[in-house]
Design an enzyme around this catalytic site. Structure first.
Site: not given
Length: 455
Positions: A113, A152, A241
């Site tokens: 990020h 992700d 995740d």
């Protein structure tokens, strides 16, 4: 070793015991401790197909050749960040030199990020480990074309931002639909800048997607695009995740799905990103990825509460239609047209507002790309951040020259840097010259310049 199949898979574990956002935060050192215990208990580290490495630190110059850290690299990173990025660089070096066939950097803090400009921590990330490693390989090792596949549950918006204008880096992210999860981006119309159209491909998946959709996307979109793109190096930004037990996502992937993804994708290097089901997912997903990288049987890697999820026909149909749409965009990747409303002279420009959720920072950017017939063109970014409570980080000008810049663009960007230093309009002025492996920074208030360059 004479044959790639005989070479081991390199692993680095770095739990970062001394770094956490808070003691109870999901992104904490326990994320890797259960994995480490499981792998050692299973005897994975004793196998000849696996070789463990000790991480090294990335240099501040490595960071500065990817990020504009405001005011300086040292203000935005800790030793843990340098080790996480350094681990990715070390394994990549070993792969390119032929010492190992592939690798997995099981490290934290994560990074995907973190964008080109860094004012603080967003999405648990300060610096982007994969992007730093990729830029290192391209500057130092002659690697030209790189593909990054981000698995992700959260869209890899930082990696996307860094390579948005780079035609030689293919970025593919599949993730939970941004309308339902942080960071709220990663839609199919986000396709890259005018000189790198469709080198960014986003696949926003409906909540509840299973291994069925994951493997359909791999077989029918990712692998065909990779076959066309022909990368010299493939990176898996290995967020976990999407697992059905993860507390931050709403997906239904399993350890078997992740292992199959790895076997099909055959990445040169996987780098850990997210994944917060510390006991119920990470030890099993990581085990499956390691075994798949090493070419070993992973069929027995099953979570204690493993179940085979059934996907609805409606959800599968959505995914199939999206894949068809993206394949059409990829087929027309060299047919982009630029709206005149986005042009100012020879510059393509747009504005961005970026929120740093961890540090509560609001950033505004004006980005301008010099459109050039002879190279990808240099990038100019005006950035200003509000740190809350009336505190601003000052205004900065960031100039980035691409690795294969032409002489004209290099000269123009260097001239802009010198003019900005004298004008005193900005608190900080930066010049990142990837073609010369050189970074310059200037603090206007103190009249001080600093520089770093590759050895």
């Amino acid at each position: 070793m004479s044959n790639a199949s005989e070479k081991p898979t390199g692993l680095i574990f770095f739990p970062a015991f001394d770094w956490a956002i808070s003691p109870t935060h999901p992104e904490r050192e326990e994320r890797l401790l259960y994995t480490r215990d499981q792998i050692f208990e299973e005897g994975i580290m004793d196998l000849p197909q696996v070789s463990e490495y000790t991480p090294v630190l990335a240099t501040t110059h490595d960071i500065a050749m990817t990020h504009f850290c405001v005011p300086r690299v040292e203000d935005q990173v800790t030793e843990a960040h340098l080790i996480a990025a350094g681990a990715a660089i070390l394994l990549a070096d070993e792969i390119v030199s032929g010492q190992i066939k592939n690798g997995f950097a099981l490290v934290r803090p994560p990074g995907h990020h973190s964008m080109r400009v860094v004012h603080g921590n967003r999405g648990f990330c300060n610096i982007n480990n994969e992007a730093i490693m990729v830029n290192y390989l391209r500057r130092r090792k002659g690697i030209k074309r790189v593909a990054i596949i981000d698995s992700d549950v959260h869209h890899g918006d930082g990696t996307q931002d860094i390579f948005w204008h780079d035609p030689d880096v293919l970025f593919i992210s599949f993730h939970q639909d941004g309308r339902t999860i942080f960071p709220g981006t990663g839609f199919t119309n986000e396709l890259g800048g005018p000189g790198a159209y469709a080198r960014t491909i986003n696949i926003p998946l409906p909540p509840g997607a299973t291994d069925e959709s994951l493997l359909y996307i791999v077989d029918n979109l990712i692998l065909p695009v990779l076959s066309d793109f022909k990368p010299d190096f493939i990176v898996n930004s290995a967020g976990q995740d999407n697992h059905f037990t993860d507390p931050l996502g709403s997906m239904r992937f399993t350890a078997q799905g992740y292992a199959r993804l790895t076997e099909k994708l055959r990445p040169d290097l996987a780098v850990l990103e997210g994944g917060y089901a510390i006991e119920t997912a990470l030890p099993y997903v990581n085990m499956g990825i390691i075994l798949a990288l090493a070419g070993l049987d992973y069929s027995a890697v099953l979570e204690p509460d493993y179940q085979k999820f059934k996907e609805s026909a409606d959800l599968a149909g959505q995914v199939h239609r999206m894949v068809d749409q993206l394949l059409q965009r990829w087929a027309k990747r060299d047919q982009v047209s630029i709206s005149q409303s986005d042009m100012t002279g020879n510059y393509f420009q747009h504005t961005k507002r970026i929120y740093y959720d961890t540090d509560n920072i609001q950033e505004n950017q004006l980005e301008k790309l010099r459109l050039c017939d002879n190279c990808p063109g240099y990038l100019s970014i005006e950035t200003k951040a509000n740190h809350g409570y009336g505190q601003t980080g000052g205004k900065a000008l960031c100039l980035s020259i691409p690795i294969d810049a032409c002489a004209s663009c290099r000269t123009e960007a260097a001239d802009l840097y010198e003019k900005a230093k004298k004008a005193r309009t900005y608190s900080y002025v930066y010049l990142q010259d990837k073609s010369a492996d050189l970074f310059l920074g200037y603090d206007t208030a103190n009249g001080k310049e600093w520089r770093s360059e590759g050895s």
